[in-house]
Design an enzyme around this catalytic site. Structure first.
Site, short mmCIF file in Angstrom:
data_model
loop_
_atom_site.label_atom_id
_atom_site.label_comp_id
_atom_site.label_asym_id
_atom_site.label_seq_id
_atom_site.Cartn_x
_atom_site.Cartn_y
_atom_site.Cartn_z
N PRO A 199 49.14 33.66 63.32
CA PRO A 199 50.18 34.41 62.62
C PRO A 199 50.65 33.68 61.36
CG PRO A 199 50.62 34.35 64.97
CD PRO A 199 49.49 33.41 64.73
N GLU A 200 50.83 34.42 60.29
CA GLU A 200 51.31 33.86 59.03
C GLU A 200 52.74 34.31 58.81
OE1 GLU A 200 48.34 34.37 55.90
OE2 GLU A 200 46.75 34.45 57.41
N LYS A 218 55.86 29.36 58.81
CA LYS A 218 55.41 29.83 60.11
C LYS A 218 56.22 29.24 61.26
CE LYS A 218 50.70 29.71 58.21
NZ LYS A 218 49.34 29.16 58.40
N ARG A 265 36.35 27.64 57.30
CA ARG A 265 36.90 28.99 57.45
C ARG A 265 36.17 29.92 56.49
NH1 ARG A 265 42.85 28.42 56.84
NH2 ARG A 265 42.58 26.18 56.98
#
Length: 320
Positions: free
Chosen positions: A2-3, A61, A308
Protein backbone atom coordinates in the site's frame (compact mmCIF):
# COMPACT_ATOMS: atom_id res chain seq x y z
CA UNK A 1 2.60 -2.62 -0.90
CA UNK A 2 0.00 0.00 0.00
CA UNK A 3 1.17 3.51 -0.87
CA UNK A 4 0.07 6.90 0.42
CA UNK A 5 -3.48 6.91 -1.02
CA UNK A 6 -4.26 3.44 0.32
CA UNK A 7 -2.84 4.21 3.77
CA UNK A 8 -4.77 7.49 3.94
CA UNK A 9 -8.00 5.66 3.04
CA UNK A 10 -7.29 3.29 5.94
CA UNK A 11 -6.50 6.20 8.29
CA UNK A 12 -9.83 7.87 7.50
CA UNK A 13 -11.64 4.59 8.03
CA UNK A 14 -10.00 3.98 11.41
CA UNK A 15 -10.47 7.47 12.82
CA UNK A 16 -14.17 7.26 13.83
CA UNK A 17 -13.55 3.96 15.68
CA UNK A 18 -10.20 4.72 17.33
CA UNK A 19 -9.85 8.46 18.03
CA UNK A 20 -10.78 9.44 21.61
CA UNK A 21 -11.57 5.83 22.51
CA UNK A 22 -9.95 3.65 25.15
CA UNK A 23 -8.26 0.36 24.26
CA UNK A 24 -9.96 -2.01 26.67
CA UNK A 25 -8.28 -5.27 25.70
CA UNK A 26 -5.51 -6.46 23.39
CA UNK A 27 -5.14 -9.93 21.86
CA UNK A 28 -1.94 -10.99 20.08
CA UNK A 29 -2.19 -14.10 17.91
CA UNK A 30 1.19 -13.81 16.16
CA UNK A 31 4.28 -12.59 18.04
CA UNK A 32 6.12 -11.96 14.75
CA UNK A 33 3.79 -9.02 14.12
CA UNK A 34 5.43 -7.35 17.13
CA UNK A 35 9.01 -7.77 15.93
CA UNK A 36 9.65 -4.02 16.29
CA UNK A 37 8.26 -3.89 19.82
CA UNK A 38 11.13 -4.30 22.28
CA UNK A 39 9.12 -5.64 25.25
CA UNK A 40 7.47 -8.60 23.56
CA UNK A 41 3.83 -9.64 23.69
CA UNK A 42 3.25 -9.00 27.40
CA UNK A 43 4.91 -5.59 27.24
CA UNK A 44 2.84 -4.65 24.18
CA UNK A 45 -0.42 -5.59 25.88
CA UNK A 46 0.58 -3.80 29.08
CA UNK A 47 1.55 -0.66 27.14
CA UNK A 48 -1.88 -0.39 25.46
CA UNK A 49 -4.64 -1.69 27.70
CA UNK A 50 -6.52 1.08 29.47
CA UNK A 51 -5.05 3.89 27.40
CA UNK A 52 -6.98 6.28 25.19
CA UNK A 53 -6.08 6.93 21.57
CA UNK A 54 -5.98 10.68 20.99
CA UNK A 55 -6.11 10.67 17.16
CA UNK A 56 -5.00 8.70 14.12
CA UNK A 57 -2.18 10.29 12.13
CA UNK A 58 -0.23 9.50 8.96
CA UNK A 59 3.01 10.51 7.27
CA UNK A 60 3.68 8.81 3.96
CA UNK A 61 2.92 5.11 4.47
CA UNK A 62 3.21 5.23 8.28
CA UNK A 63 0.18 5.30 10.59
CA UNK A 64 0.36 6.12 14.28
CA UNK A 65 -2.02 6.85 17.14
CA UNK A 66 -0.74 9.08 20.00
CA UNK A 67 -1.72 7.60 23.37
CA UNK A 68 -2.96 9.29 26.51
CA UNK A 69 -1.56 8.35 29.91
CA UNK A 70 -4.97 7.32 31.24
CA UNK A 71 -4.83 4.35 33.68
CA UNK A 72 -1.04 4.19 33.36
CA UNK A 73 1.76 4.98 35.76
CA UNK A 74 3.81 7.72 34.11
CA UNK A 75 7.04 7.47 36.11
CA UNK A 76 8.81 5.59 33.32
CA UNK A 77 6.91 7.08 30.38
CA UNK A 78 8.81 9.21 27.84
CA UNK A 79 8.34 12.92 28.52
CA UNK A 80 6.62 13.54 25.18
CA UNK A 81 4.44 10.45 25.38
CA UNK A 82 4.06 7.39 23.20
CA UNK A 83 2.21 6.27 20.10
CA UNK A 84 0.90 3.02 18.71
CA UNK A 85 2.59 2.65 15.31
CA UNK A 86 0.83 0.59 12.64
CA UNK A 87 2.69 -0.39 9.48
CA UNK A 88 0.99 -2.41 6.76
CA UNK A 89 4.10 -3.74 5.05
CA UNK A 90 3.36 -5.76 1.90
CA UNK A 91 0.07 -7.37 2.87
CA UNK A 92 -1.13 -5.85 6.15
CA UNK A 93 -4.76 -4.84 6.59
CA UNK A 94 -6.58 -3.00 9.36
CA UNK A 95 -10.25 -3.96 9.55
CA UNK A 96 -12.97 -2.52 11.76
CA UNK A 97 -15.69 -4.66 13.31
CA UNK A 98 -18.39 -2.52 14.86
CA UNK A 99 -20.76 -3.85 17.53
CA UNK A 100 -23.72 -2.04 16.00
CA UNK A 101 -23.57 -4.12 12.83
CA UNK A 102 -23.45 -7.54 14.55
CA UNK A 103 -19.73 -8.05 14.16
CA UNK A 104 -19.55 -7.41 10.42
CA UNK A 105 -16.77 -5.27 9.01
CA UNK A 106 -17.97 -1.69 9.13
CA UNK A 107 -18.13 0.41 5.95
CA UNK A 108 -17.01 3.93 6.85
CA UNK A 109 -17.03 5.41 3.31
CA UNK A 110 -18.65 2.76 1.08
CA UNK A 111 -18.87 5.04 -1.95
CA UNK A 112 -15.07 5.15 -2.21
CA UNK A 113 -14.49 1.49 -2.98
CA UNK A 114 -15.85 -1.68 -4.42
CA UNK A 115 -15.88 -5.24 -3.14
CA UNK A 116 -16.12 -6.50 -0.53
CA UNK A 117 -13.09 -8.73 -0.37
CA UNK A 118 -13.16 -12.01 1.48
CA UNK A 119 -12.67 -12.02 5.24
CA UNK A 120 -9.31 -13.83 5.77
CA UNK A 121 -9.66 -14.65 9.48
CA UNK A 122 -6.77 -17.10 9.23
CA UNK A 123 -4.42 -14.13 8.81
CA UNK A 124 -5.59 -12.37 11.98
CA UNK A 125 -2.48 -11.32 13.93
CA UNK A 126 -3.58 -8.67 16.47
CA UNK A 127 -6.97 -7.54 17.77
CA UNK A 128 -7.73 -4.34 19.69
CA UNK A 129 -11.01 -4.20 21.61
CA UNK A 130 -12.12 -0.58 21.82
CA UNK A 131 -14.53 1.07 24.25
CA UNK A 132 -18.00 1.07 22.73
CA UNK A 133 -17.72 -2.44 21.35
CA UNK A 134 -15.78 -2.00 18.12
CA UNK A 135 -12.75 -4.15 17.31
CA UNK A 136 -9.71 -3.30 15.23
CA UNK A 137 -8.24 -6.36 13.52
CA UNK A 138 -4.72 -6.39 12.10
CA UNK A 139 -4.46 -9.02 9.35
CA UNK A 140 -1.21 -9.82 7.58
CA UNK A 141 -0.67 -12.72 5.22
CA UNK A 142 3.08 -12.30 4.75
CA UNK A 143 3.90 -10.80 8.18
CA UNK A 144 6.06 -8.00 6.80
CA UNK A 145 4.03 -5.35 8.63
CA UNK A 146 3.17 -5.06 12.29
CA UNK A 147 2.51 -2.87 15.31
CA UNK A 148 4.71 -1.46 18.04
CA UNK A 149 4.67 1.27 20.67
CA UNK A 150 7.21 4.03 20.09
CA UNK A 151 8.22 7.12 22.07
CA UNK A 152 7.18 10.41 20.48
CA UNK A 153 9.83 12.94 19.47
CA UNK A 154 9.66 16.53 18.28
CA UNK A 155 9.48 17.26 14.56
CA UNK A 156 12.68 19.03 13.43
CA UNK A 157 10.74 22.03 12.09
CA UNK A 158 8.33 22.30 15.03
CA UNK A 159 5.31 21.89 12.72
CA UNK A 160 2.46 19.36 12.83
CA UNK A 161 3.90 15.91 12.08
CA UNK A 162 1.45 14.74 9.44
CA UNK A 163 -2.12 14.31 8.25
CA UNK A 164 -4.67 13.88 11.03
CA UNK A 165 -2.67 15.58 13.78
CA UNK A 166 -1.88 19.09 14.95
CA UNK A 167 0.86 17.83 17.26
CA UNK A 168 4.51 18.57 16.35
CA UNK A 169 5.33 15.03 17.46
CA UNK A 170 6.02 11.86 15.53
CA UNK A 171 7.11 8.35 16.54
CA UNK A 172 10.84 7.96 17.07
CA UNK A 173 10.73 4.85 14.87
CA UNK A 174 9.41 6.97 11.97
CA UNK A 175 11.57 10.05 12.56
CA UNK A 176 13.60 9.26 9.42
CA UNK A 177 10.51 9.44 7.21
CA UNK A 178 10.26 12.64 5.16
CA UNK A 179 7.09 14.68 4.68
CA UNK A 180 4.85 13.58 1.82
CA UNK A 181 3.43 15.44 -1.15
CA UNK A 182 0.00 15.88 0.45
CA UNK A 183 1.50 17.45 3.58
CA UNK A 184 0.70 21.20 3.73
CA UNK A 185 3.98 21.81 5.57
CA UNK A 186 6.16 20.24 2.89
CA UNK A 187 8.84 22.71 1.71
CA UNK A 188 8.61 21.93 -1.99
CA UNK A 189 11.37 24.28 -3.14
CA UNK A 190 13.76 22.70 -0.66
CA UNK A 191 12.68 19.27 -1.91
CA UNK A 192 13.38 20.26 -5.52
CA UNK A 193 16.88 21.44 -4.57
CA UNK A 194 17.50 18.24 -2.62
CA UNK A 195 16.41 16.03 -5.52
CA UNK A 196 18.71 17.89 -7.92
CA UNK A 197 21.77 17.12 -5.79
CA UNK A 198 21.29 13.37 -6.28
CA UNK A 199 23.11 11.38 -8.94
CA UNK A 200 20.79 8.40 -8.57
CA UNK A 201 18.07 7.57 -11.12
CA UNK A 202 15.06 9.81 -10.62
CA UNK A 203 12.76 6.89 -9.83
CA UNK A 204 15.07 5.76 -7.03
CA UNK A 205 15.06 9.26 -5.60
CA UNK A 206 11.28 9.65 -5.43
CA UNK A 207 10.97 6.13 -3.97
CA UNK A 208 13.39 7.08 -1.17
CA UNK A 209 11.15 7.59 1.89
CA UNK A 210 13.81 9.80 3.47
CA UNK A 211 13.53 12.24 0.58
CA UNK A 212 9.77 12.32 0.02
CA UNK A 213 7.49 9.74 1.60
CA UNK A 214 4.45 7.81 0.44
CA UNK A 215 5.45 7.15 -3.17
CA UNK A 216 5.71 3.53 -4.27
CA UNK A 217 6.16 1.74 -7.57
CA UNK A 218 2.64 2.31 -8.88
CA UNK A 219 2.45 6.06 -8.43
CA UNK A 220 6.10 6.58 -9.37
CA UNK A 221 5.48 4.97 -12.78
CA UNK A 222 2.28 6.95 -13.27
CA UNK A 223 3.88 10.27 -12.36
CA UNK A 224 6.96 9.64 -14.52
CA UNK A 225 4.67 8.81 -17.45
CA UNK A 226 2.68 12.02 -16.92
CA UNK A 227 5.85 14.11 -16.70
CA UNK A 228 7.41 12.35 -19.73
CA UNK A 229 10.50 11.36 -17.77
CA UNK A 230 12.51 8.15 -18.14
CA UNK A 231 12.88 6.39 -14.79
CA UNK A 232 16.66 5.96 -15.16
CA UNK A 233 17.59 9.59 -15.82
CA UNK A 234 19.96 10.97 -13.19
CA UNK A 235 18.13 13.34 -10.89
CA UNK A 236 20.92 15.92 -10.99
CA UNK A 237 20.59 16.14 -14.78
CA UNK A 238 16.91 17.16 -14.69
CA UNK A 239 15.94 20.83 -14.57
CA UNK A 240 14.17 22.36 -11.57
CA UNK A 241 11.17 23.06 -13.79
CA UNK A 242 10.91 19.43 -14.81
CA UNK A 243 11.31 18.22 -11.22
CA UNK A 244 8.44 20.50 -10.17
CA UNK A 245 6.38 19.10 -13.04
CA UNK A 246 7.08 15.58 -11.78
CA UNK A 247 6.06 16.46 -8.20
CA UNK A 248 2.82 18.04 -9.47
CA UNK A 249 2.09 14.89 -11.48
CA UNK A 250 2.83 12.65 -8.51
CA UNK A 251 0.63 14.69 -6.18
CA UNK A 252 -2.17 14.73 -8.73
CA UNK A 253 -2.18 10.99 -9.38
CA UNK A 254 -2.21 10.24 -5.64
CA UNK A 255 -5.08 12.67 -5.05
CA UNK A 256 -7.09 11.05 -7.83
CA UNK A 257 -6.38 7.60 -6.40
CA UNK A 258 -7.42 8.74 -2.93
CA UNK A 259 -10.79 9.91 -4.25
CA UNK A 260 -11.67 6.38 -5.39
CA UNK A 261 -10.26 4.37 -2.50
CA UNK A 262 -6.76 3.68 -3.82
CA UNK A 263 -5.49 0.91 -6.08
CA UNK A 264 -6.24 -2.78 -5.59
CA UNK A 265 -4.97 -5.55 -7.86
CA UNK A 266 -5.84 -8.34 -5.42
CA UNK A 267 -7.27 -8.80 -1.94
CA UNK A 268 -4.01 -7.83 -0.19
CA UNK A 269 -5.04 -4.15 -0.06
CA UNK A 270 -8.54 -3.38 1.16
CA UNK A 271 -10.18 -0.63 3.18
CA UNK A 272 -11.24 -1.09 6.83
CA UNK A 273 -14.55 -2.53 5.62
CA UNK A 274 -12.90 -5.10 3.35
CA UNK A 275 -13.63 -3.23 0.14
CA UNK A 276 -11.13 -2.70 -2.66
CA UNK A 277 -10.13 0.58 -4.26
CA UNK A 278 -10.65 0.91 -8.00
CA UNK A 279 -8.04 3.38 -9.24
CA UNK A 280 -6.55 0.49 -11.23
CA UNK A 281 -9.19 1.33 -13.85
CA UNK A 282 -7.60 4.78 -14.32
CA UNK A 283 -3.93 3.83 -14.56
CA UNK A 284 -2.16 5.04 -17.69
CA UNK A 285 1.16 3.16 -17.52
CA UNK A 286 1.54 0.84 -14.54
CA UNK A 287 0.65 -2.75 -15.48
CA UNK A 288 -0.30 -1.69 -19.01
CA UNK A 289 2.68 -3.14 -20.92
CA UNK A 290 1.74 -4.22 -24.43
CA UNK A 291 -1.18 -1.81 -24.54
CA UNK A 292 -1.14 1.47 -26.51
CA UNK A 293 0.17 4.54 -24.73
CA UNK A 294 -2.83 6.84 -24.02
CA UNK A 295 -0.76 9.78 -25.28
CA UNK A 296 0.98 8.58 -28.46
CA UNK A 297 -0.56 5.17 -29.23
CA UNK A 298 2.71 3.24 -29.23
CA UNK A 299 3.03 0.10 -27.13
CA UNK A 300 3.93 0.54 -23.48
CA UNK A 301 6.73 -1.66 -22.16
CA UNK A 302 7.82 -3.21 -18.88
CA UNK A 303 11.47 -3.34 -17.92
CA UNK A 304 13.32 -4.45 -14.79
CA UNK A 305 14.72 -1.72 -12.56
CA UNK A 306 16.37 -2.38 -9.20
CA UNK A 307 14.50 -5.63 -8.50
CA UNK A 308 11.13 -4.22 -9.53
CA UNK A 309 9.22 -3.59 -12.75
CA UNK A 310 8.98 -0.20 -14.39
CA UNK A 311 6.29 0.59 -16.93
CA UNK A 312 6.77 3.33 -19.50
CA UNK A 313 6.31 4.54 -23.05
CA UNK A 314 9.67 4.19 -24.85
CA UNK A 315 8.72 7.04 -27.19
CA UNK A 316 7.20 9.62 -24.80
CA UNK A 317 9.75 8.86 -22.06
CA UNK A 318 12.96 8.60 -24.07
CA UNK A 319 16.13 8.65 -22.02
CA UNK A 320 18.12 11.69 -23.09
Amino acid sequence: MPELPEVEVVRRGLEPFMARRVIERVEVFEARSLKRHADGVEGFVRALEGREIREVARRGKFLWAPLSDARRATSSSPSLGEALVMHLGMSGQLRVRDAEVRGAYQASEPHLSEGPASDPEKHLRIRLHMAGGSRIDFLDQRIFGGMHVSPLVNTPDGLAAGTGTNLPLLPESAAHIARDLLDPFLDEESLVRQIRTRRAPIKSVILDQGTVSGVGNIYADEALWEAKLHFARSANGISSRKIRELLVACRGVMQRALEVGGTSFDALYVNVDGRRGYFARSLSAYGKHGMPCPRCGRALVRVQFQNRSSHLCPYCQRRR
